[in-house]
Design an enzyme around this catalytic site. Structure first.
Site, PDB file in Angstrom:
ATOM      1  N   HIS A  44     171.113  -0.625 -21.799  1.00  0.00           N
ATOM      2  CA  HIS A  44     170.696  -1.965 -21.496  1.00  0.00           C
ATOM      3  C   HIS A  44     169.402  -2.156 -22.324  1.00  0.00           C
ATOM      4  CE1 HIS A  44     169.161   0.381 -18.279  1.00  0.00           C
ATOM      5  NE2 HIS A  44     168.223  -0.123 -18.179  1.00  0.00           N
ATOM      6  N   HIS A  97     165.988  -4.379 -22.520  1.00  0.00           N
ATOM      7  CA  HIS A  97     165.173  -5.211 -21.614  1.00  0.00           C
ATOM      8  C   HIS A  97     164.592  -6.150 -22.476  1.00  0.00           C
ATOM      9  CE1 HIS A  97     164.559  -2.445 -18.098  1.00  0.00           C
ATOM     10  NE2 HIS A  97     164.964  -1.645 -18.821  1.00  0.00           N
TER      11      HIS A  97
HETATM   12  P1  AMP Z   1     165.945   1.146 -16.759  1.00  0.00           P
HETATM   13  O1  AMP Z   1     164.553   1.849 -16.090  1.00  0.00           O
HETATM   14  O2  AMP Z   1     165.510   0.996 -18.163  1.00  0.00           O
HETATM   15  O3  AMP Z   1     167.215   2.025 -16.436  1.00  0.00           O
HETATM   16  O4  AMP Z   1     166.098  -0.175 -16.144  1.00  0.00           O
HETATM   17  C1  AMP Z   1     166.787  -0.749 -15.116  1.00  0.00           C
HETATM   18  C2  AMP Z   1     166.428  -2.174 -14.580  1.00  0.00           C
HETATM   19  O5  AMP Z   1     167.625  -2.587 -14.118  1.00  0.00           O
HETATM   20  C3  AMP Z   1     165.262  -2.182 -13.826  1.00  0.00           C
HETATM   21  O6  AMP Z   1     164.353  -3.218 -14.460  1.00  0.00           O
HETATM   22  C4  AMP Z   1     165.871  -2.811 -12.539  1.00  0.00           C
HETATM   23  O7  AMP Z   1     164.927  -3.708 -11.923  1.00  0.00           O
HETATM   24  C5  AMP Z   1     167.133  -3.365 -13.054  1.00  0.00           C
HETATM   25  N1  AMP Z   1     168.327  -3.619 -12.032  1.00  0.00           N
HETATM   26  C6  AMP Z   1     168.645  -2.525 -11.348  1.00  0.00           C
HETATM   27  N2  AMP Z   1     169.758  -3.119 -10.603  1.00  0.00           N
HETATM   28  C7  AMP Z   1     169.691  -4.410 -10.778  1.00  0.00           C
HETATM   29  C8  AMP Z   1     170.861  -5.335 -10.382  1.00  0.00           C
HETATM   30  N3  AMP Z   1     171.677  -5.184  -9.585  1.00  0.00           N
HETATM   31  N4  AMP Z   1     170.433  -6.604 -11.083  1.00  0.00           N
HETATM   32  C9  AMP Z   1     169.690  -6.641 -11.940  1.00  0.00           C
HETATM   33  N5  AMP Z   1     168.627  -5.900 -12.523  1.00  0.00           N
HETATM   34  C10 AMP Z   1     168.987  -4.692 -11.685  1.00  0.00           C
END
Ligand code: AMP
Ligand code: ZN
Length: 136
Positions: free
Chosen positions: A101, A103
């Site tokens: 993903h 950001h």
């Molecule tokens: P990372 O630390 O780069 O893996 O980012 C994961 C991101 O996913 C974090 O910013 C979380 O807040 C976000 N996240 C986790 N679960 C969900 C969800 N169900 N819906 C939307 N965002 C999520």
């Protein structure tokens, strides 16, 4: 391929509802549920790739094209003062969801966030050694 137990596969595929900002055949862009700032969003490929290393080159290019498009729209509509693109790979780098993903983080003056690192010192010899290690 989708992964049964992957939350981002299920969100990207529409199986779990999300606040979607954009969708096409290959990607879904959603609002992050634990946002760094107002409007923090995530670009999710619909196919499962754990990280940047697994992501095919053409999908990587498409993700960056989409990031540019979303950044322009979001910064304008949200009146952002700045914008960060952040992409984590591996636990050591802060990745918590093992589905690639990207950001999209709108930034606002005095938003209190710090997406920065503490600069270290490095010698010319070390720089040369690193350069060799990567390029040779
Ligand atoms: P990372 O630390 O780069 O893996 O980012 C994961 C991101 O996913 C974090 O910013 C979380 O807040 C976000 N996240 C986790 N679960 C969900 C969800 N169900 N819906 C939307 N965002 C999520
Ligand atoms: Zn997945």
């Amino acid at each position: 391929m989708k992964k049964e137990d992957c939350i981002f596969c299920r969100i990207a595929g529409g199986e779990i509802p999300s606040k979607t900002l954009y969708e096409d055949e290959k990607f879904r862009v959603i609002l992050d549920l634990g946002p760094a700032t107002r409007g923090h969003a995530l670009i999710l490929p619909k196919e499962h790739y754990a990280d940047l290393y697994e992501l095919p080159e053409d999908t990587a290019a498409e993700a960056m094209r989409l990031a540019k498009k979303m950044a322009g729209i979001m910064a304008g509509k949200l009146h952002a003062d700045g914008f960060n693109l952040v992409q984590n790979n591996g636990e050591a780098a802060g990745q918590t969801v093992m589905h690639f993903h990207l950001h999209l983080i709108p930034r606002y003056k005095n938003d209190g966030q710090h997406i920065l690192w503490k600069p270290q010192t490095v010698s010319q010899e070390e720089l040369e050694e690193i350069q060799k290690q990567i390029t040779e």
